[in-house]
Design a protein around this motif. Sequence first.
Motif, PDB file in Angstrom:
ATOM      1  N   ILE A 275       0.714  -0.693   0.197  1.00 36.37           N
ATOM      2  CA  ILE A 275      -0.166   0.107  -0.247  1.00 36.37           C
ATOM      3  C   ILE A 275       0.731   1.398   0.063  1.00 36.37           C
ATOM      4  CG2 ILE A 275      -1.790   0.734   0.753  1.00 36.37           C
ATOM      5  CD1 ILE A 275      -2.422  -1.139   2.951  1.00 36.37           C
ATOM      6  N   HIS A 276       0.992   1.983  -0.880  1.00 39.90           N
ATOM      7  CA  HIS A 276       1.744   3.184  -1.474  1.00 39.90           C
ATOM      8  C   HIS A 276       1.033   4.464  -0.835  1.00 39.90           C
ATOM      9  CE1 HIS A 276       4.799   1.031  -2.117  1.00 39.90           C
ATOM     10  NE2 HIS A 276       4.741   0.631  -2.845  1.00 39.90           N
ATOM     11  N   GLY A 277       1.191   5.606  -0.840  1.00 40.57           N
ATOM     12  CA  GLY A 277      -0.300   6.681  -0.767  1.00 40.57           C
ATOM     13  C   GLY A 277       0.396   7.331  -2.740  1.00 40.57           C
ATOM     14  N   ALA A 278      -0.992   8.116  -2.877  1.00 43.27           N
ATOM     15  CA  ALA A 278      -1.100   9.151  -4.294  1.00 43.27           C
ATOM     16  C   ALA A 278      -0.379   9.966  -4.256  1.00 43.27           C
ATOM     17  CB  ALA A 278      -2.332   8.880  -4.002  1.00 43.27           C
ATOM     18  N   ASP A 279       0.574  10.494  -5.280  1.00 44.33           N
ATOM     19  CA  ASP A 279       1.514  11.320  -5.776  1.00 44.33           C
ATOM     20  C   ASP A 279       0.090  12.805  -5.359  1.00 44.33           C
ATOM     21  OD1 ASP A 279       3.100  13.531  -5.550  1.00 44.33           O
ATOM     22  OD2 ASP A 279       4.175  12.612  -7.115  1.00 44.33           O
ATOM     23  N   GLU A 280       0.847  13.911  -4.379  1.00 40.90           N
ATOM     24  CA  GLU A 280      -0.228  15.553  -4.373  1.00 40.90           C
ATOM     25  C   GLU A 280       0.749  15.976  -5.135  1.00 40.90           C
ATOM     26  OE1 GLU A 280      -2.693  17.327  -3.722  1.00 40.90           O
ATOM     27  OE2 GLU A 280      -3.665  15.365  -2.630  1.00 40.90           O
ATOM     28  N   ASP A 281       1.687  15.606  -6.007  1.00 39.88           N
ATOM     29  CA  ASP A 281       2.503  16.723  -6.293  1.00 39.88           C
ATOM     30  C   ASP A 281       3.374  17.917  -6.001  1.00 39.88           C
ATOM     31  OD1 ASP A 281       2.184  15.173  -9.080  1.00 39.88           O
ATOM     32  OD2 ASP A 281       0.240  16.148  -9.398  1.00 39.88           O
ATOM     33  N   GLY A 282       3.155  18.007  -4.450  1.00 39.31           N
ATOM     34  CA  GLY A 282       4.182  18.752  -3.526  1.00 39.31           C
ATOM     35  C   GLY A 282       2.988  19.225  -3.287  1.00 39.31           C
ATOM     36  N   LYS A 283       1.799  19.805  -3.512  1.00 36.25           N
ATOM     37  CA  LYS A 283       0.547  20.400  -2.949  1.00 36.25           C
ATOM     38  C   LYS A 283       0.800  20.526  -1.314  1.00 36.25           C
ATOM     39  CE  LYS A 283      -3.470  21.927  -3.545  1.00 36.25           C
ATOM     40  NZ  LYS A 283      -5.822  21.104  -3.769  1.00 36.25           N
ATOM     41  N   PRO A 284       0.187  21.638  -0.894  1.00 31.62           N
ATOM     42  CA  PRO A 284       0.556  21.381   0.745  1.00 31.62           C
ATOM     43  C   PRO A 284      -0.723  20.505   1.143  1.00 31.62           C
ATOM     44  CG  PRO A 284       0.179  24.248   0.042  1.00 31.62           C
ATOM     45  CD  PRO A 284       0.858  22.722  -1.648  1.00 31.62           C
ATOM     46  N   VAL A 285      -0.269  20.031   2.417  1.00 28.61           N
ATOM     47  CA  VAL A 285      -1.193  19.273   2.881  1.00 28.61           C
ATOM     48  C   VAL A 285      -2.235  19.332   4.088  1.00 28.61           C
ATOM     49  CG1 VAL A 285      -2.067  16.490   3.075  1.00 28.61           C
ATOM     50  CG2 VAL A 285      -1.294  17.143   0.901  1.00 28.61           C
ATOM     51  N   VAL A 286      -3.329  19.194   4.170  1.00 22.52           N
ATOM     52  CA  VAL A 286      -2.790  19.204   6.117  1.00 22.52           C
ATOM     53  C   VAL A 286      -4.243  17.904   5.918  1.00 22.52           C
ATOM     54  CG1 VAL A 286      -4.899  20.107   7.841  1.00 22.52           C
ATOM     55  CG2 VAL A 286      -3.508  22.062   5.999  1.00 22.52           C
ATOM     56  N   PHE A 287      -3.626  17.171   6.964  1.00 24.77           N
ATOM     57  CA  PHE A 287      -4.115  16.169   7.567  1.00 24.77           C
ATOM     58  C   PHE A 287      -4.479  16.467   8.489  1.00 24.77           C
ATOM     59  CE2 PHE A 287      -4.074  12.128   9.555  1.00 24.77           C
ATOM     60  CZ  PHE A 287      -4.891  11.526   8.928  1.00 24.77           C
ATOM     61  N   LYS A 288      -6.458  15.907   8.959  1.00 30.10           N
ATOM     62  CA  LYS A 288      -6.326  16.007  10.796  1.00 30.10           C
ATOM     63  C   LYS A 288      -6.516  14.361  10.305  1.00 30.10           C
ATOM     64  CE  LYS A 288      -8.753  17.276  13.944  1.00 30.10           C
ATOM     65  NZ  LYS A 288      -7.631  17.943  15.154  1.00 30.10           N
ATOM     66  N   SER A 289      -6.688  14.263  11.996  1.00 31.96           N
ATOM     67  CA  SER A 289      -6.733  12.614  13.085  1.00 31.96           C
ATOM     68  C   SER A 289      -7.626  12.472  14.098  1.00 31.96           C
ATOM     69  CB  SER A 289      -4.753  13.056  13.238  1.00 31.96           C
ATOM     70  OG  SER A 289      -5.210  11.365  14.366  1.00 31.96           O
ATOM     71  N   VAL A 290      -8.949  12.386  14.015  1.00 31.71           N
ATOM     72  CA  VAL A 290     -10.001  12.223  14.961  1.00 31.71           C
ATOM     73  C   VAL A 290      -9.753  11.086  15.215  1.00 31.71           C
ATOM     74  CG1 VAL A 290     -11.195  14.080  13.492  1.00 31.71           C
ATOM     75  CG2 VAL A 290     -11.409  11.863  12.737  1.00 31.71           C
ATOM     76  N   GLY A 291      -9.465  10.016  14.722  1.00 33.07           N
ATOM     77  CA  GLY A 291      -9.240   9.017  15.403  1.00 33.07           C
ATOM     78  C   GLY A 291     -11.011   8.215  15.190  1.00 33.07           C
ATOM     79  N   CYS A 292     -10.862   6.457  15.190  1.00 31.95           N
ATOM     80  CA  CYS A 292     -12.467   5.546  15.381  1.00 31.95           C
ATOM     81  C   CYS A 292     -11.277   4.519  15.277  1.00 31.95           C
ATOM     82  CB  CYS A 292     -12.951   5.459  13.805  1.00 31.95           C
ATOM     83  SG  CYS A 292     -11.559   4.488  12.856  1.00 31.95           S
TER      84      CYS A 292
END
Length: 308
Positions: A275-292
Amino acid sequence: MTMQFFDADATTQLTPFPALVDALAQACLDAARGEIASPARLVVPLNRGGSMLSMPAAARDLAIHKLVTVCPVNRERALPTIHGHVSVCDPDTGEALLALDGPTVTGRRTAAVTLLAMRTFLRRVPREILLMGTGTQASHHVHALAAVYPGSRVLVRGRTVERARAFCAEHSGDLSMTPHAEAAIPESVDVVIALTTSREPVYDEVAKPGRLVVGVGAFTPEMAEIGARTLEGSALYVDDLEGARHEAGDFIQAGVDWARVQGLADALVRESGAIHGADEDGKPVVFKSVGCAAWDLAACRVARAVLG
């Protein structure tokens, strides 16, 4: 069969971070396909602002139930704010198999979700990481980073310079740790991890290409660590879309259009069995973690595999 109970130290040994990250990636895809049943957490109020959280999850291979209490007033009593356990059951017979320490599972799987986001969106070994916060979850993140990215340099920003220095000294054997008191954030920082319970943004920089911003600490609509300026210029991802709509105060307070927000599973792709991550081409990313609870199930899968 006698049910086995594992304390915090044993639970730590049963959930090594590299395996935990892989298990979370798989659980993320499983949950998106409906292969893990993980209903919204049930919250029951306790005295003085405390709460009891019930979080079950079930898959074909095992079922789990995390039951924990969260009592913020315990800080005044020099007691842990979180108590509880995660019980693991056989999904065919319902037989109780084992129980893990709840706060340890929560802390380690939360830090591992951050590692998964880094692997997915950064796509390179981080050089410099800024931790904003010096609490228990920050400690879990230091241990996680040391296990997977031991060569990274970590800057630490706390409520006070003294607290940041003490935190760095406490964890000096894990990573290269440096307190950071300046207002300006160095350009060399490629990951920012916010781990506070602030009610106003502690990070609101213009979105920077190549920099990943991870929000972990804010877990109610009233809390917000990441500001609207950062969110506006970034691709937005969350670990659990349904939970985020109710708990991601950063996004809620900024009035984010939820049509812009994608789940972490949307960014994961399978290639040659990995499993790999898709490429965002260097775009800034914000990832929010809330849990489950699905993430707790992933941790229990790892523990069961280690136990053999």
